[in-house]
Design an enzyme around this catalytic site. Structure first.
Site, PDB file in Angstrom:
ATOM      1  N   LEU A 111       0.822  -1.209   0.000  1.00 27.60           N
ATOM      2  CA  LEU A 111       0.000   0.000   0.000  1.00 27.60           C
ATOM      3  C   LEU A 111       0.854   1.258   0.000  1.00 27.60           C
ATOM      4  O   LEU A 111       0.380   2.325  -0.363  1.00 27.60           O
ATOM      5  CB  LEU A 111      -0.923   0.017   1.222  1.00 27.60           C
ATOM      6  CG  LEU A 111      -2.035  -1.036   1.243  1.00 27.60           C
ATOM      7  CD1 LEU A 111      -2.816  -0.933   2.539  1.00 27.60           C
ATOM      8  CD2 LEU A 111      -2.951  -0.887   0.051  1.00 27.60           C
ATOM      9  N   GLY A 112       2.092   1.149   0.442  1.00 26.20           N
ATOM     10  CA  GLY A 112       2.946   2.332   0.480  1.00 26.20           C
ATOM     11  C   GLY A 112       4.030   2.176   1.512  1.00 26.20           C
ATOM     12  O   GLY A 112       4.258   1.098   2.057  1.00 26.20           O
ATOM     13  N   GLY A 153       6.436   4.607   4.637  1.00 25.55           N
ATOM     14  CA  GLY A 153       6.558   5.840   5.403  1.00 25.55           C
ATOM     15  C   GLY A 153       7.876   5.871   6.130  1.00 25.55           C
ATOM     16  O   GLY A 153       8.764   5.028   5.906  1.00 25.55           O
ATOM     17  N   MET A 207       8.515   5.137   9.073  1.00 26.41           N
ATOM     18  CA  MET A 207       8.695   4.105  10.081  1.00 26.41           C
ATOM     19  C   MET A 207       8.681   2.698   9.506  1.00 26.41           C
ATOM     20  O   MET A 207       8.998   1.745  10.209  1.00 26.41           O
ATOM     21  CB  MET A 207       7.628   4.237  11.166  1.00 26.41           C
ATOM     22  CG  MET A 207       7.719   5.552  11.915  1.00 26.41           C
ATOM     23  SD  MET A 207       6.611   5.621  13.298  1.00 26.41           S
ATOM     24  CE  MET A 207       7.258   4.313  14.311  1.00 26.41           C
ATOM     25  N   VAL A 262       3.828  -0.458   4.452  1.00 25.62           N
ATOM     26  CA  VAL A 262       2.420  -0.730   4.704  1.00 25.62           C
ATOM     27  C   VAL A 262       1.929  -1.684   3.619  1.00 25.62           C
ATOM     28  O   VAL A 262       2.101  -1.428   2.420  1.00 25.62           O
ATOM     29  CB  VAL A 262       1.569   0.552   4.694  1.00 25.62           C
ATOM     30  CG1 VAL A 262       0.127   0.226   5.089  1.00 25.62           C
ATOM     31  CG2 VAL A 262       2.142   1.588   5.638  1.00 25.62           C
ATOM     32  N   LYS A 316       1.024  -2.383   8.960  1.00 29.62           N
ATOM     33  CA  LYS A 316       2.220  -1.532   8.984  1.00 29.62           C
ATOM     34  C   LYS A 316       3.337  -2.286   9.683  1.00 29.62           C
ATOM     35  O   LYS A 316       3.194  -2.719  10.831  1.00 29.62           O
ATOM     36  CB  LYS A 316       1.938  -0.216   9.716  1.00 29.62           C
ATOM     37  CG  LYS A 316       3.203   0.597   9.987  1.00 29.62           C
ATOM     38  CD  LYS A 316       2.909   2.018  10.422  1.00 29.62           C
ATOM     39  CE  LYS A 316       2.660   2.899   9.229  1.00 29.62           C
ATOM     40  NZ  LYS A 316       2.635   4.338   9.573  1.00 29.62           N
ATOM     41  N   ASP A 363       0.880  12.996  14.454  1.00 34.90           N
ATOM     42  CA  ASP A 363       1.123  13.188  13.022  1.00 34.90           C
ATOM     43  C   ASP A 363      -0.197  13.302  12.262  1.00 34.90           C
ATOM     44  O   ASP A 363      -0.360  12.716  11.189  1.00 34.90           O
ATOM     45  CB  ASP A 363       1.965  12.040  12.470  1.00 34.90           C
ATOM     46  CG  ASP A 363       2.608  12.386  11.120  1.00 34.90           C
ATOM     47  OD1 ASP A 363       2.697  13.590  10.806  1.00 34.90           O
ATOM     48  OD2 ASP A 363       3.017  11.462  10.402  1.00 34.90           O
TER      49      ASP A 363
END
Length: 524
Positions: free
Chosen positions: A26-27, A29, A31, A34, A48, A142
């Site tokens: 999904l992507g 980040g 950290m 995902v 995640k 965030d």
């Protein structure tokens, strides 16, 4: 059911994470990665995973487990619920419900600024989400347009719980800290340990500003450019409708204690909150173009629910350099600032400097031995600034009197061993109640929780029975380098008034330190 579009798996991506089969990426980040996962029963989840180097930080897994436990208590229709997690896995992970909806960032970039009623509807849902998150003892840290998914039945706030675990580890600026500068509260940009529910409210105000105008409050060519603007400039409110100005500017107040709470926002937005649950009212606040995009995501998303628009990534990256310690946020001019007060009218801290001055003779006899050394500077400063007290009923001279001598508690003003617990005042030890009062500490055992108390004393002429001792409702944790940074305005909202304040910190291991400051009337 239609399957969400996702990036194909790479050869090094896992086939399973815990009980979930991995369907695609999904992507990513700051950290970790995902993934889109599916349970044995066919339920879609967003999983995640945490970067290995972060997971190997001493104490991270324990913190992560604590934050996951709190995040699982978050309930409500406006958050993506935590489904399962494993902080002890080789690669720790957290799974939340998958929401087939565009982010607010994608919605605005596709459809343009949203109408006033839509923004108010979003504000009500996000405020309720923050209420749920804060009630569980979490701070989001965030909140931004890409972390708000816009579904037909209301916004869904995502990505809470993990960021706080990283922030509590006291990551260095070389590693980056948690948050997104374009939507971050000034106190959080300055020190990630200062993030609080009030910081989330600021971020919500900045997010709503983006929803209403199509631009963030601060924009620049780089992260440092954004931080510089945050430190020195007022937010860009161009294009903000008048109907939303009061709510959004209140959320983005520089001083955390002046921002509304999420519950106060809900009270203000009650009509929109009630409409969320009514089936007849569903979709009524979403423009047709927005509904068309949401329908696309439900059928076959072109963008993943957790991805950021490409043109947001450079300026809103989560890894950034904190504001310098010497930075003090510029205070806004309040309505009526600079106007002459009517004779005899009382300010927020009492009837003014003349009353303060008349009481100085009482300070010497009233002050305890511990406070006497601090008070003597006040008495001498006041005595040298005027030869007599004004006669009652006589108009005060137009030339202001010199302020009292500040206590010698400002950081850098005295020596001492860095290994011995000590506190000092950052920036100033004398000023008005609305200033940013910040205490720095050093020499404490790293990772130790501390109890913070605030003692206040005032001469009887200023206020009868003028004493109190307040204990902060939260226990800050000492950073990995043995330092502390305490925002007194946030820890003790509404407690500052004319008088001497003593801040005392007691660590769980018994270490103690204290410092003091004096609050005087405005205009002195």
């Amino acid at each position: 059911m239609p399957q969400p579009a996702r990036e194909p798996l790479r050869r090094w991506d896992p086939e399973r994470i815990g009980p979930f089969a991995v369907l695609g990426r999904l992507g990513s980040g700051s950290m970790g990665q995902v993934y889109l996962g599916r349970s044995a029963a066919g339920r879609l989840v967003a999983v995640k995973t945490i970067k290995v180097e972060l997971a190997e930080e001493a104490g991270f897994r324990h913190r992560f487990a604590q934050e996951v436990a709190a995040a699982r208590k978050v309930s409500g229709v406006f958050t993506a619920a935590v489904v399962e997690a494993d902080p002890e896995a080789d690669v720790p992970w957290l799974a939340t419900a998958y929401v087939p909806a565009p982010s607010l960032a994608r919605l605005v970039l596709t459809c343009g600024p949203l109408p006033v009623t839509t923004v108010s509807w979003l504000a009500a849902g996000c405020a309720e989400a923050l209420e749920s998150i804060h009630s569980a003892g979490l701070v989001h840290r965030d909140l931004k347009p890409s972390n708000v998914l816009v579904a037909p039945d209301g916004p869904k706030v995502i990505d809470f719980g993990v960021a706080r675990a990283a922030a509590r580890m006291g990551l260095t600026t070389s590693r980056g800290t948690v948050g997104t500068p374009a939507y971050m509260a000034p106190e959080q940009a300055r020190d990630t340990h200062e993030a609080s529910p009030a910081s989330d409210v600021y971020s919500l105000g900045a997010t709503l500003l983006f929803a209403a105008t199509g631009h963030p409050p601060y924009k620049g060519a780089s992260v440092m450019d954004v931080l510089s603007r945050l430190a020195t400039e007022e937010p860009d409110l161009s294009g903000l409708p008048d109907e939303l100005a009061a709510l959004i500017t209140a959320c983005m107040a520089r001083v955390p204690s002046r921002r509304p709470t999420s519950s106060a926002m809900l009270a203000h937005l009650g009509d929109f909150t009630e409409a969320q649950a009514g089936p007849d009212e569903e979709h009524s606040y979403l423009p047709d173009k927005a509904m068309a995009l949401i329908t696309e995501y439900q059928r076959n998303p072109q963008m993943t629910a957790l991805s950021q628009p490409d043109d947001d990534r450079d300026v809103t990256a989560a890894s950034y350099t904190e504001l310098p310690a010497s930075y003090t946020p510029a205070r806004r001019r309040r309505p009526g600032h600079g106007r002459t007060r009517a004779p005899g009218s009382a300010g927020p801290a009492g009837s003014g400097w003349r009353r303060w001055l008349r009481s100085h003779l009482a300070w010497a006899g009233w002050a305890s031995a511990g406070a006497a050394l601090v008070v003597v500077g006040v008495i001498l400063g006041a005595s040298l600034s005027s030869s007599s007290s004004p006669t009652p009923g006589r108009t005060a001279p137009s030339q202001p009197l010199a302020p009292p001598v500040p206590p010698r508690t400002v950081c850098g003003g005295s020596g001492g061993s860095a290994s011995r617990p000590a506190l000092c005042m950052e920036g100033q030890s004398l000023g008005t109640a609305d200033m940013a009062w910040v205490v720095q500490g050093r020499g404490f055992a790293p990772g130790t929780p501390v109890t913070v108390t605030l003692s206040w004393q005032s001469p009887p002429q200023i206020e009868a029975n003028g004493t109190f001792v307040h204990t902060a409702g939260v226990k800050p944790v000492v950073a990995s380098d043995g330092t502390l940074r305490l925002d007194i305005n946030r820890l003790f909202p509404g407690s500052l008034r004319l008088g001497i304040f003593v801040v005392k910190v007691t660590a769980a291991d018994g270490a103690k330190a204290s410092t003091s400051f004096i609050v005087i009337p405005p205009g002195t």
